[in-house]
Enzyme design. Structure first.
Site, short mmCIF file in Angstrom:
data_model
loop_
_atom_site.label_atom_id
_atom_site.label_comp_id
_atom_site.label_asym_id
_atom_site.label_seq_id
_atom_site.Cartn_x
_atom_site.Cartn_y
_atom_site.Cartn_z
N ARG A 205 3.18 -4.77 16.68
CA ARG A 205 1.79 -4.28 16.57
C ARG A 205 0.81 -5.35 17.06
O ARG A 205 -0.24 -5.04 17.61
CB ARG A 205 1.49 -3.88 15.11
CG ARG A 205 2.42 -2.81 14.57
CD ARG A 205 2.25 -2.60 13.08
NE ARG A 205 2.58 -3.79 12.31
CZ ARG A 205 2.42 -3.91 11.00
NH1 ARG A 205 1.93 -2.89 10.30
NH2 ARG A 205 2.73 -5.02 10.37
N ASP B 98 -2.26 -8.37 11.66
CA ASP B 98 -3.65 -8.74 11.37
C ASP B 98 -4.17 -9.90 12.22
O ASP B 98 -5.36 -10.18 12.23
CB ASP B 98 -3.78 -9.11 9.89
CG ASP B 98 -3.40 -7.94 8.99
OD1 ASP B 98 -3.83 -6.82 9.29
OD2 ASP B 98 -2.66 -8.15 8.01
N HIS C 260 -2.04 -8.80 1.94
CA HIS C 260 -1.71 -7.54 2.63
C HIS C 260 -2.85 -7.21 3.61
O HIS C 260 -3.18 -8.03 4.47
CB HIS C 260 -1.47 -6.47 1.54
CG HIS C 260 -0.87 -5.19 2.03
ND1 HIS C 260 -0.19 -5.05 3.20
CD2 HIS C 260 -0.85 -3.93 1.45
CE1 HIS C 260 0.23 -3.79 3.34
NE2 HIS C 260 -0.17 -3.10 2.29
N SER D 31 0.84 -1.22 0.00
CA SER D 31 0.00 0.00 0.00
C SER D 31 0.87 1.26 0.00
O SER D 31 0.55 2.25 -0.68
CB SER D 31 -0.96 0.01 1.20
OG SER D 31 -0.27 -0.21 2.41
N HIS E 203 5.52 -12.83 7.41
CA HIS E 203 5.77 -11.46 6.98
C HIS E 203 6.93 -11.43 6.01
O HIS E 203 7.86 -12.23 6.13
CB HIS E 203 6.07 -10.54 8.18
CG HIS E 203 5.87 -9.10 7.86
ND1 HIS E 203 6.86 -8.31 7.32
CD2 HIS E 203 4.77 -8.31 7.96
CE1 HIS E 203 6.38 -7.10 7.13
NE2 HIS E 203 5.11 -7.06 7.50
N1 CMX Z 1 0.83 -19.91 6.14
C1 CMX Z 1 1.26 -20.88 5.29
N2 CMX Z 1 2.31 -20.73 4.46
C2 CMX Z 1 2.99 -19.59 4.54
C3 CMX Z 1 2.65 -18.56 5.44
C4 CMX Z 1 1.50 -18.75 6.25
N3 CMX Z 1 1.06 -17.82 7.08
N4 CMX Z 1 3.51 -17.54 5.30
C5 CMX Z 1 4.38 -17.90 4.33
N5 CMX Z 1 4.06 -19.14 3.88
C6 CMX Z 1 4.68 -19.87 2.78
C7 CMX Z 1 4.56 -19.04 1.50
O1 CMX Z 1 3.28 -19.19 0.91
C8 CMX Z 1 5.69 -19.62 0.66
O2 CMX Z 1 5.28 -20.88 0.17
P1 CMX Z 1 5.65 -21.34 -1.33
O3 CMX Z 1 7.14 -21.30 -1.41
O4 CMX Z 1 5.08 -22.73 -1.43
O5 CMX Z 1 5.00 -20.35 -2.26
C9 CMX Z 1 6.76 -19.88 1.72
O6 CMX Z 1 6.08 -19.99 2.98
C10 CMX Z 1 7.81 -18.80 1.81
O7 CMX Z 1 7.16 -17.56 2.04
P2 CMX Z 1 7.88 -16.42 2.91
O8 CMX Z 1 9.12 -16.03 2.18
O9 CMX Z 1 7.99 -16.85 4.31
O10 CMX Z 1 6.81 -15.24 2.88
P3 CMX Z 1 6.60 -14.12 1.77
O11 CMX Z 1 7.55 -13.01 2.04
O12 CMX Z 1 6.62 -14.69 0.40
O13 CMX Z 1 5.11 -13.68 2.05
C11 CMX Z 1 3.27 -13.09 3.42
C12 CMX Z 1 4.76 -12.94 3.19
C13 CMX Z 1 2.82 -12.11 4.47
C14 CMX Z 1 2.53 -12.76 2.11
C15 CMX Z 1 2.99 -14.56 3.84
O14 CMX Z 1 3.63 -14.82 5.07
C16 CMX Z 1 1.52 -14.86 3.95
O15 CMX Z 1 0.89 -15.21 2.94
N6 CMX Z 1 0.90 -14.73 5.19
C17 CMX Z 1 -0.50 -14.91 5.37
C18 CMX Z 1 -1.26 -13.69 4.89
C19 CMX Z 1 -1.06 -12.51 5.83
O16 CMX Z 1 -1.17 -12.63 7.04
N7 CMX Z 1 -0.78 -11.33 5.25
C20 CMX Z 1 -0.69 -10.09 6.02
C21 CMX Z 1 0.74 -9.55 6.14
C22 CMX Z 1 0.75 -8.25 6.90
C23 CMX Z 1 0.13 -7.15 6.10
O17 CMX Z 1 0.70 -6.75 5.08
O18 CMX Z 1 -0.94 -6.65 6.47
#
Ligand code: CMX
Length: 437
Positions: free
Chosen positions: A327, A373, A271, A241, A318
């Site tokens: 937070r 979140d 996000h 964002s 994250h």
């Molecule tokens: N549950 C299951 N799997 C997860 C996970 C979770 N909460 N967080 C990361 N992973 C997985 C990823 O999907 C990825 O899998 P693949 O390699 O099979 O695609 C792997 O772990 C590596 O990911 P990462 O490097 O740890 O995380 P990213 O930097 O790619 O992504 C984020 C970060 C936030 C998108 C991810 O942790 C996620 O999807 N979390 C759940 C959604 C969420 O809570 N988002 C809010 C974030 C805060 C915000 O911006 O508001």
């Protein structure tokens, strides 16, 4: 010129001078090396932007102008019953680098009250949308409809000089921040309370009046809103964002259009929409288990099921953080102090105990800890704000503070159009072939 604007102008001009010197003496200095994994992997960790208001440390969490969330909760002027910081104070800090005193925050409060004039056509545009339109879509459309009021767009049309951009962005920022709570509350009351709108209360601060407009009467909810709208405001510049607002703003699209773009990015489930996803996921779990007080074993089984179905556990993980999000901790402390016996809050705390080891055991998740979140929904449900589809709008009202403060800085520092370089996989293949020869 008002004091805040004057202060901001002086600080910005001083920094502009410093940046000029840094660049003329060290402009060719390297700050980063970039790997192909980063280029393919969502630009993780690549230093490519200046974002003055805040800096994220992967272990410590966010610092706003050098202050941690714990420090801000101590030092910023507090709302009515003295427990939580006022977001007005945070905005002052982000714009000037200084913790404001009470009278400065009172001035800002009054300034936003005076500027909170949402033209009727914005409400008409919102009224014209089908009721099932997602609240974030409505919020983005509401902000876009308000763009008719942009001072930046008007002055640009009249031939504004580059040195004056910051002034117009400051004016738009102040007007936008004054108006976004009203747009958000209008959407909430329209969608979920049959259009029974509540006018702002001019005796209350920005967050207090927003809580009042949502129609939630418990005074502790006002404190929660002060905390909520402070901690969600900014998370350095690389998150989707913030980066989107920055990118769109760099085209000299005005602050209204830039903010609306940022809100569209916030609306994604990876996000800001994660706050809606978290509570939906918890509710589905409780429904399936047929209890409001599941055991840790039951939660573990449900998490495993979520993972096995190829879903992420919302609220966990994250892109930058590698520790529990401060937070999340701030919200947990608020809950411990005010609503420690709430069953849903206790489910959130149980999830916090069981999810990190499970995610860690997958061997690929870089951060198994809760993010911002993971907690917010349970707090909101407790005070009666149960409509999950609205949660990301609350995040958006807060995020407006950070991204608009940064936009003021970007124009004051004369940052140019953002235009990073992209490449193709053929380019990569050729590059690798040349290297191996
Ligand atoms: N549950 C299951 N799997 C997860 C996970 C979770 N909460 N967080 C990361 N992973 C997985 C990823 O999907 C990825 O899998 P693949 O390699 O099979 O695609 C792997 O772990 C590596 O990911 P990462 O490097 O740890 O995380 P990213 O930097 O790619 O992504 C984020 C970060 C936030 C998108 C991810 O942790 C996620 O999807 N979390 C759940 C959604 C969420 O809570 N988002 C809010 C974030 C805060 C915000 O911006 O508001």
């Amino acid at each position: 010129m008002d004091t805040l604007k004057q202060k901001f102008f002086e600080k910005a001009m001083a920094l502009r001078g410093e940046i000029k010197t840094i660049l003329s003496n060290h402009g060719e200095e390297k700050v980063d090396e970039v790997t192909l994994s980063q280029v393919y992997g969502g630009a993780r960790g690549i230093i490519s932007m200046i974002w003055e208001p805040s800096l994220l440390d992967s272990m410590e969490g966010i610092r706003f102008r050098g202050f941690s969330i714990t420090e801000l909760r101590e030092k910023l002027p507090k709302g009515e019953n003295g427990t939580e910081p006022m977001p007005e104070g945070l905005f002052w800090l982000l714009l000037t680098g200084e913790i404001p005193d009470n009278s400065s925050v009172e001035w800002l409060c009054e300034e936003w009250r005076k500027r909170a004039v949402v033209p009727d056509h914005v409400f008409k545009v919102l009224d014209a949308l089908p009721i099932e339109t997602h609240a974030m879509t409505q919020f983005s459309i509401g902000i876009t409809a308000l763009q008719t009021e942009s001072i930046f767009a008007k002055r640009y049309d009249e031939g504004m000089r580059k040195e004056q951009y910051w002034d117009a962005v400051y004016e738009d920022t102040m007007n936008l921040l004054a108006c976004v709570p009203q747009i958000a509350a209008y959407i909430y009351r329209k969608n979920y309370h049959g259009g029974d709108y509540i006018l702002p209360d001019n005796n209350l601060d920005w967050a207090g009046s927003f809580a009042h407009q949502l129609g939630i009467k418990d005074p502790t909810f006002k404190s929660l809103m002060r905390l909520y709208l402070t901690i969600h405001a900014d998370h350095e510049g690389g998150n989707a964002s913030a980066h989107t607002t920055h990118l769109v703003g760099s085209t000299l699209s005005d602050p209204y259009l830039s903010l609306a773009a940022g809100m569209n990015a916030l609306a994604g489930p990876l996000h800001g929409l994660a706050n809606q996803e978290v509570i939906g996921w918890i509710m589905d779990m409780l429904k399936e288990l047929g209890t409001e007080e599941p055991s840790e074993e039951e939660i573990i089984a449900y998490v495993k099921k979520t993972l096995a179905s190829g879903q992420v556990v919302p609220g966990y993980g994250h892109a930058v953080l590698r520790k529990p999000d401060p937070r999340f901790i701030a919200q947990m402390e608020f809950a411990q102090r005010n609503i420690a016996n709430d069953p849903l809050v206790n489910v959130v705390w149980k999830i916090y105990r069981v999810v990190p080891p499970l995610l860690e055991s997958l061997g690929k998740v870089k951060n198994p800890w809760p993010n911002v979140d993971a907690h917010s929904g349970a707090l909101l449900v407790h005070y009666g704000l149960k409509e999950h589809g609205f949660y990301t709008v609350l995040f958006g009202v807060s995020r407006a503070i950070g991204v608009l403060a940064a936009l003021c800085w970007s124009r004051a520092l004369n940052f140019p159009l953002e235009r990073p370089k992209s490449i193709t996989t053929d380019w990569v293949k050729e590059f690798l072939a040349k290297k191996s020869n």
